[in-house]
Structures are given as C-alpha cells and as structure tokens.
Design a protein around this motif. Structure first.
Motif, PDB file in Angstrom:
ATOM      1  N   SER A 189       0.818  -1.214   0.000  1.00 44.42           N
ATOM      2  CA  SER A 189       0.000   0.000   0.000  1.00 44.42           C
ATOM      3  C   SER A 189       0.850   1.260   0.000  1.00 44.42           C
ATOM      4  O   SER A 189       0.518   2.246  -0.655  1.00 44.42           O
ATOM      5  N   VAL A 190       1.956   1.224   0.740  1.00 44.77           N
ATOM      6  CA  VAL A 190       2.790   2.421   0.869  1.00 44.77           C
ATOM      7  C   VAL A 190       3.707   2.608  -0.336  1.00 44.77           C
ATOM      8  O   VAL A 190       3.752   3.685  -0.941  1.00 44.77           O
ATOM      9  N   PHE A 191       4.440   1.552  -0.700  1.00 43.44           N
ATOM     10  CA  PHE A 191       5.434   1.684  -1.761  1.00 43.44           C
ATOM     11  C   PHE A 191       4.893   1.335  -3.157  1.00 43.44           C
ATOM     12  O   PHE A 191       5.528   1.634  -4.154  1.00 43.44           O
ATOM     13  N   ALA A 196       2.158   7.016  -7.391  1.00 53.73           N
ATOM     14  CA  ALA A 196       3.145   6.855  -6.326  1.00 53.73           C
ATOM     15  C   ALA A 196       3.084   8.016  -5.326  1.00 53.73           C
ATOM     16  O   ALA A 196       2.858   9.172  -5.700  1.00 53.73           O
ATOM     17  N   ILE A 197       3.281   7.681  -4.062  1.00 50.14           N
ATOM     18  CA  ILE A 197       3.419   8.713  -3.032  1.00 50.14           C
ATOM     19  C   ILE A 197       4.775   9.389  -3.220  1.00 50.14           C
ATOM     20  O   ILE A 197       5.765   8.737  -3.563  1.00 50.14           O
ATOM     21  N   ASN A 198       4.823  10.675  -2.979  1.00 48.49           N
ATOM     22  CA  ASN A 198       6.070  11.434  -3.133  1.00 48.49           C
ATOM     23  C   ASN A 198       7.206  10.759  -2.361  1.00 48.49           C
ATOM     24  O   ASN A 198       7.115  10.578  -1.141  1.00 48.49           O
ATOM     25  N   PRO A 199       8.291  10.342  -3.040  1.00 51.72           N
ATOM     26  CA  PRO A 199       9.391   9.624  -2.376  1.00 51.72           C
ATOM     27  C   PRO A 199      10.107  10.461  -1.310  1.00 51.72           C
ATOM     28  O   PRO A 199      10.608   9.904  -0.336  1.00 51.72           O
ATOM     29  N   VAL A 210      16.249   8.730   0.125  1.00 51.59           N
ATOM     30  CA  VAL A 210      15.228   8.848  -0.910  1.00 51.59           C
ATOM     31  C   VAL A 210      15.466   7.857  -2.055  1.00 51.59           C
ATOM     32  O   VAL A 210      14.515   7.360  -2.674  1.00 51.59           O
ATOM     33  N   ASN A 211      16.728   7.514  -2.312  1.00 53.41           N
ATOM     34  CA  ASN A 211      17.018   6.548  -3.374  1.00 53.41           C
ATOM     35  C   ASN A 211      16.561   5.141  -2.996  1.00 53.41           C
ATOM     36  O   ASN A 211      16.174   4.351  -3.863  1.00 53.41           O
ATOM     37  N   VAL A 212      16.612   4.831  -1.708  1.00 52.47           N
ATOM     38  CA  VAL A 212      16.101   3.547  -1.224  1.00 52.47           C
ATOM     39  C   VAL A 212      14.587   3.479  -1.445  1.00 52.47           C
ATOM     40  O   VAL A 212      14.045   2.456  -1.887  1.00 52.47           O
ATOM     41  N   VAL A 213      13.920   4.575  -1.139  1.00 49.35           N
ATOM     42  CA  VAL A 213      12.470   4.638  -1.331  1.00 49.35           C
ATOM     43  C   VAL A 213      12.118   4.464  -2.803  1.00 49.35           C
ATOM     44  O   VAL A 213      11.222   3.692  -3.164  1.00 49.35           O
ATOM     45  N   GLN A 217       9.825   1.552  -4.418  1.00 48.01           N
ATOM     46  CA  GLN A 217       8.653   1.846  -5.239  1.00 48.01           C
ATOM     47  C   GLN A 217       8.740   1.149  -6.589  1.00 48.01           C
ATOM     48  O   GLN A 217       7.747   0.612  -7.081  1.00 48.01           O
ATOM     49  N   LYS A 218       9.906   1.130  -7.164  1.00 47.70           N
ATOM     50  CA  LYS A 218      10.108   0.472  -8.456  1.00 47.70           C
ATOM     51  C   LYS A 218       9.824  -1.018  -8.348  1.00 47.70           C
ATOM     52  O   LYS A 218       9.148  -1.616  -9.210  1.00 47.70           O
TER      53      LYS A 218
END
Length: 224
Positions: A189-191, A196-199, A210-213, A217-218
């Motif tokens: 739900s989150v990722f 997409a939710i703003n990283p 932020v790169n981990v997020v 997401q990817k």
C-alpha cells in the motif's frame, strides 16, 4: 439543566451507535443471498439480496478448501479466500474464512483487515505469528510460535503477520468477523500506491534515503 441532560443523552446515543457499527450489523432476516441482478434485488450493506424464496444450496456452498494454494511467488504464501464473493449466502452474516498455505520460510507479510477480527488455526507446520498494538499501547509486539492445533487471534485493525519458520510446508485456516474483511498489505500500500506517493515524503516518514524509497517503489510497481 434539561439541555445538559439532553446533550449527555445525545452523546451516549452517538457512542452506542459507534460501537454498534464496529463490525458487520446483525441481519434482520433469515437469509440475504447476494445477487448481481439489480432489477429484482434489494440493497443491503454492500450487496443486493435476491428473493429468499429463490435461495438454493449452492448459495451457501464452497468446494476446494482442501486444495493447496500455489506458493510459488516472491513471499512463498497463498491465501484462498471464502467470503461473500465466493459464497453469496454469507451476505449480512458477518463471517468469512480463508485457507493460508506457506512454503518453507514463506510469509504472509504485515497487513491489516479494516473490518474484521481474525482467529487462526494451524493445521500443519510451525508458524511465528503476531500483531502490533496501536500507538496508544506503545506499538507493542504480541507474538508467539504456533504448532499444529494452536489458535491465535488478531484483533480488528491491528497490523499482523505469519511466518513459516519450519523446513516443510505449513497450512492454516482462519475465520474473520466480516463477510468482506478487506486486506491492506502495508508495504504494498505504501510503496506500491498508484499514483506513487512522493518519495521525499516517504523518505522522511520512514527515515530512509530517498534513493532507497525510489528503489522500493520500483520493485513494488513491477510486482503490482
């Protein structure tokens, strides 16, 4: 004084209404078999009901809960759902069931059922299960190792999980206190939200780079 008493009575009535609607409402008829025929149906709490005189045994029947689900996926688990979508006769009855299959070290990841309490019974194998309480109770983890025949309860709305800690397949069945409990898998739900939710926001919320997020997401978008 009378106005104060009236407001107090009104507040108590509001609280009582809130508690009464905390789970599926009690039915006001013997049966209310769900139907997609809007012409002849009567709308009741999420589903239309067909004429009860037209009910048949198949409306209350499901076959196949003895069959293992396919666990050949990233998490090594499978849920076979038996809710109002599979058994129309469950409509308004406030209950459903699932079978959960786990490959060795497979997991049913952290998730929540927004409309139901769940009671789980282990049929085969060994599971590590638990739930996390809300912020008001300091996000306390309540967890236990379960073996064949053991039972565990996950309260409504609590984030919970199951993990097969054995080297063999595991199987569990669960009953849920809603005809349609719903499921929210936290990470998905989150990722994996669409859009997409703003990283940058998620990076701060989860204290991650932020790169981990963006990488997470990817991954979730690729598997959605």
């Amino acid at each position: 004084m009378k106005s104060v008493q009236f407001l107090l009575a009104l507040a108590l009535l509001a609280l009582a209404s809130t508690f009464a609607s905390a789970s599926d409402p009690s039915p006001l008829q013997d049966i209310c078999v769900a139907t997609n025929n809007l012409k002849d149906g009567v709308f009741v709490n999420g589903k239309f009901c067909k004429d009860p005189k037209l009910a048949k045994p198949e409306d209350f029947f499901f076959c196949g809960l003895d069959k293992p689900g396919n666990t050949e996926n990233m998490l090594g688990f499978n849920v076979t759902t038996v809710n109002v979508e599979q058994i129309p006769g469950l409509n308004t009855l406030g209950i459903s069931a699932v079978r959960i299959d786990y490959a060795p070290y497979g997991q049913n990841p952290p998730h929540t059922h927004p409309r139901a309490t769940e009671i789980l019974t282990v049929l085969e194998g060994t599971l590590y299960v638990g739930f996390v309480t809300s912020n008001q109770l300091n996000n306390t983890l309540i967890a236990k190792v379960l073996n064949k025949g053991d039972v565990f309860v996950f309260p409504i709305g609590m984030i919970h999980f199951q993990f097969n800690i054995g080297k063999t397949n595991a199987v569990a069945v669960a009953a849920l206190s809603s005809q349609n409990p719903g499921v929210i898998t936290i990470a998905t739900s989150v990722f994996g939200a669409h859009p997409a939710i703003n990283p940058d926001f998620l990076a701060r919320a989860f204290q991650l780079d932020v790169n981990v997020v963006k990488s997470l997401q990817k991954k979730f978008w690729m598997n959605s």
